[in-house]
Design a protein around this motif. Sequence first.
Motif, PDB file in Angstrom:
ATOM      1  N   ALA A  10       0.834  -1.204   0.000  1.00 50.48           N
ATOM      2  CA  ALA A  10       0.000   0.000   0.000  1.00 50.48           C
ATOM      3  C   ALA A  10       0.866   1.251   0.000  1.00 50.48           C
ATOM      4  O   ALA A  10       0.572   2.222  -0.716  1.00 50.48           O
ATOM      5  N   ALA A  40       1.151   3.981  -3.019  1.00 53.83           N
ATOM      6  CA  ALA A  40       0.907   5.386  -2.711  1.00 53.83           C
ATOM      7  C   ALA A  40       2.079   6.249  -3.174  1.00 53.83           C
ATOM      8  O   ALA A  40       1.883   7.315  -3.765  1.00 53.83           O
ATOM      9  N   THR A  60      -2.052   7.407   3.342  1.00 47.56           N
ATOM     10  CA  THR A  60      -1.830   5.956   3.357  1.00 47.56           C
ATOM     11  C   THR A  60      -0.447   5.655   3.914  1.00 47.56           C
ATOM     12  O   THR A  60      -0.283   4.790   4.775  1.00 47.56           O
ATOM     13  N   HIS A  99       0.553   3.955   7.731  1.00 44.61           N
ATOM     14  CA  HIS A  99       1.320   2.704   7.816  1.00 44.61           C
ATOM     15  C   HIS A  99       2.718   2.898   8.396  1.00 44.61           C
ATOM     16  O   HIS A  99       3.488   1.946   8.486  1.00 44.61           O
TER      17      HIS A  99
END
Length: 147
Positions: A3, A7, A32, A36
């Motif tokens: 992810a 991104a 995002t 994370h």
Amino acid sequence: MKAMANAAKSINAMFKDMSPYDAKAFKAAAETIRAHSGATLSAFFDGSGTTAGSKASASIETDRQQFDKLANDLGIYASALSVAADRNPHALGPETRMQGSETMIGGPLAKKIDAAREAELIPAEHAFHLMLQTCTSCHAKFRIEPK
């Protein structure tokens, strides 16, 4: 991790004019990465250095302070990008771009910046490059490459 990589690719495409700038998409990509990173990223790799199939090195545990700093810096740079999206709703203007004198700030042979104090003061493109450099530094130190 995928992810965050996706991104970063989205943000990169906007900086390189390979896709049109969309402030909402830019902000979503930055968020995002931010979501994370930091404590979330550190917790994800807590004790996982020896998990079968993991690319994480056991050195994460032996140098936890450095790993956590990189994870935190990643979030700080992503937050700076999120703020830049808010400040630039229509276009990535000249103030978001790196200038010639800024190319060496934070580079491997240059003065290091304090991400917590300076990330929002530098152009968004520079924060993006420093964020990518943070990823690269972390992978170089804490990722096992397949043989």
